[in-house]
Design an enzyme around this catalytic site. Structure first.
Site, PDB file in Angstrom:
ATOM      1  N   ASN A   1       0.437  -1.209  -0.062  1.00 49.60           N
ATOM      2  CA  ASN A   1       0.045  -0.085   0.177  1.00 49.60           C
ATOM      3  C   ASN A   1       0.914   1.043  -0.410  1.00 49.60           C
ATOM      4  OD1 ASN A   1      -2.993  -0.300  -0.347  1.00 49.60           O
ATOM      5  ND2 ASN A   1      -2.448  -1.759   1.615  1.00 49.60           N
TER       6      ASN A   1
ATOM      7  N   LEU B   1       0.559  -2.289  12.471  1.00 53.50           N
ATOM      8  CA  LEU B   1       0.263  -3.557  13.586  1.00 53.50           C
ATOM      9  C   LEU B   1       0.166  -2.987  14.965  1.00 53.50           C
ATOM     10  CD1 LEU B   1       1.807  -7.020  12.105  1.00 53.50           C
ATOM     11  CD2 LEU B   1      -0.518  -5.934  11.586  1.00 53.50           C
TER      12      LEU B   1
ATOM     13  N   LEU C   1      -1.033  -0.189  18.028  1.00 49.64           N
ATOM     14  CA  LEU C   1      -1.766   0.930  18.441  1.00 49.64           C
ATOM     15  C   LEU C   1      -0.712   1.860  18.644  1.00 49.64           C
ATOM     16  CD1 LEU C   1      -4.681   1.024  19.602  1.00 49.64           C
ATOM     17  CD2 LEU C   1      -3.744   1.596  21.549  1.00 49.64           C
ATOM     18  N   ILE C   2      -1.768   3.027  18.174  1.00 53.63           N
ATOM     19  CA  ILE C   2      -1.095   4.586  17.310  1.00 53.63           C
ATOM     20  C   ILE C   2      -1.263   4.788  19.076  1.00 53.63           C
ATOM     21  CG2 ILE C   2      -0.794   6.904  17.141  1.00 53.63           C
ATOM     22  CD1 ILE C   2       0.136   4.696  15.368  1.00 53.63           C
TER      23      ILE C   2
ATOM     24  N   ASN D   1      -6.213   5.178   8.438  1.00 52.85           N
ATOM     25  CA  ASN D   1      -5.914   3.781   8.010  1.00 52.85           C
ATOM     26  C   ASN D   1      -6.519   2.883   7.040  1.00 52.85           C
ATOM     27  OD1 ASN D   1      -4.551   0.956   9.593  1.00 52.85           O
ATOM     28  ND2 ASN D   1      -6.551   0.201   9.513  1.00 52.85           N
TER      29      ASN D   1
ATOM     30  N   HIS E   1      -8.150  -1.249   6.357  1.00 52.89           N
ATOM     31  CA  HIS E   1      -8.584  -2.391   7.011  1.00 52.89           C
ATOM     32  C   HIS E   1      -8.700  -3.060   5.688  1.00 52.89           C
ATOM     33  CE1 HIS E   1      -9.551  -4.427  10.230  1.00 52.89           C
ATOM     34  NE2 HIS E   1     -10.597  -5.078   9.731  1.00 52.89           N
TER      35      HIS E   1
ATOM     36  N   GLU F   1      -7.506  -2.618  -2.800  1.00 48.71           N
ATOM     37  CA  GLU F   1      -6.873  -1.425  -1.677  1.00 48.71           C
ATOM     38  C   GLU F   1      -5.986  -0.380  -2.632  1.00 48.71           C
ATOM     39  OE1 GLU F   1      -5.166  -3.370   1.379  1.00 48.71           O
ATOM     40  OE2 GLU F   1      -6.544  -4.630   1.748  1.00 48.71           O
TER      41      GLU F   1
HETATM   42  C1  GRF Z   1      -3.180  -4.242   4.335  1.00 47.91           C
HETATM   43  O1  GRF Z   1      -4.032  -5.895   3.597  1.00 47.91           O
HETATM   44  C2  GRF Z   1      -4.306  -3.952   5.107  1.00 47.91           C
HETATM   45  O2  GRF Z   1      -5.362  -3.876   4.572  1.00 47.91           O
HETATM   46  C3  GRF Z   1      -3.690  -4.288   6.350  1.00 47.91           C
HETATM   47  O3  GRF Z   1      -2.350  -4.585   6.166  1.00 47.91           O
HETATM   48  C4  GRF Z   1      -2.229  -4.886   5.152  1.00 47.91           C
HETATM   49  C5  GRF Z   1      -1.020  -4.405   4.788  1.00 47.91           C
HETATM   50  O4  GRF Z   1      -0.093  -4.626   3.210  1.00 47.91           O
HETATM   51  N1  GRF Z   1      -4.081  -3.255   7.288  1.00 47.91           N
HETATM   52  P1  GRF Z   1       0.620  -4.247   2.964  1.00 47.91           P
HETATM   53  O5  GRF Z   1       1.979  -4.567   3.590  1.00 47.91           O
HETATM   54  O6  GRF Z   1       0.503  -2.494   2.450  1.00 47.91           O
HETATM   55  O7  GRF Z   1       0.969  -4.934   1.497  1.00 47.91           O
END
Ligand code: GRF
Length: 222
Positions: free
Chosen positions: A17, A91, A93-94, A108, A110, A180
């Site tokens: 992402n 991963l 918590l902020i 974020n 998800h 995403e």
């Molecule tokens: C994604 O599926 C996102 O929705 C979740 O963590 C994953 C991150 O994937 N929060 P990447 O590291 O961007 O490939």
């Protein structure tokens, strides 16, 4: 010309992402990623940041008081004049002090349609396994504001993805991840354009061309 919003990306993993957000940047675009922060050394996201010529830092979280993590994080963000934060597979918590300093300036992504299938412990394949176990025929991706809890902040944008009979968690994860990579850059543009103009972003809506055929298109491409 309005200067772009200076953004930080927080990531714990491979950072696909992050790659999508970097690829979406243009010289006249509404945001510029100036720093990538991870809680883990040596992850793909940090390598991508360095390759793109951005500041790449590790701020360790495990075993430290949240106040210390917050102070180190805020000092780095302030030194780089960061105005917004995008979490992309981060991963942790902020810390509350970071949330309050950047209230409604942290997003974020998800990999499910919140408020379903979110919360503590709902990350990675666990999300998709829970979706499959529920029998629902639709999942998707959600971009939302970050508050003091996991996955509870206001929703900015979503994109639905079909769940097919016979899907396993990796297949569903891959279908959603490809969405995403289109949703997050579009929402980042949407919110940063609004912030640069001094407006509240409001909800992000997919164009009819995307929201209609997208489900068919995604199913057809797999
Ligand atoms: C994604 O599926 C996102 O929705 C979740 O963590 C994953 C991150 O994937 N929060 P990447 O590291 O961007 O490939």
């Amino acid at each position: 010309m309005t200067p772009p919003v200076s953004a930080a990306v927080f990531a714990s993993g491979s950072g696909t992402n992050l790659r999508a957000l970097l690829d979406n940047e243009t010289p006249d675009g509404p945001y510029r990623i100036v720093v990538v922060i991870s809680d883990r050394k040596g992850v793909g996201a940090l390598e991508r940041a360095e390759a793109a010529g951005r500041v790449a830092r590790t701020i360790e979280v495990g075993g430290r008081p949240p106040e210390d993590v917050a102070a180190e994080t805020l000092a780095l963000l302030e030194s780089l004049n960061v105005q917004a934060i995008f979490l992309a597979g981060y991963l942790r918590l902020i810390p509350a002090a970071v949330v309050s300093t950047f209230r409604r300036r942290i997003l974020n992504i998800h990999p499910a349609l919140l408020p379903a299938f979110g919360g503590t412990g709902m990350f990675g394949k666990r999300v998709h396994e829970a979706v499959l176990a529920s029998g629902t025929e639709v999942s998707g991706a959600t971009v939302h504001y970050v508050d003091e809890e996991y996955d509870t902040g206001g929703i900015v944008g979503q994109w639905s993805v079909r769940v097919f009979p016979g899907d396993d968690a990796p297949a569903l994860a891959a279908r959603i991840l490809s969405v995403e990579h289109r949703l997050y850059p579009a929402v980042a543009d949407h919110v940063c354009e609004a912030w640069a103009a001094g407006r509240d972003p409001g909800p992000f809506r997919l164009s009819p061309a995307e929201s209609g055929p997208a489900l068919e298109q995604d199913s057809a491409s797999l």
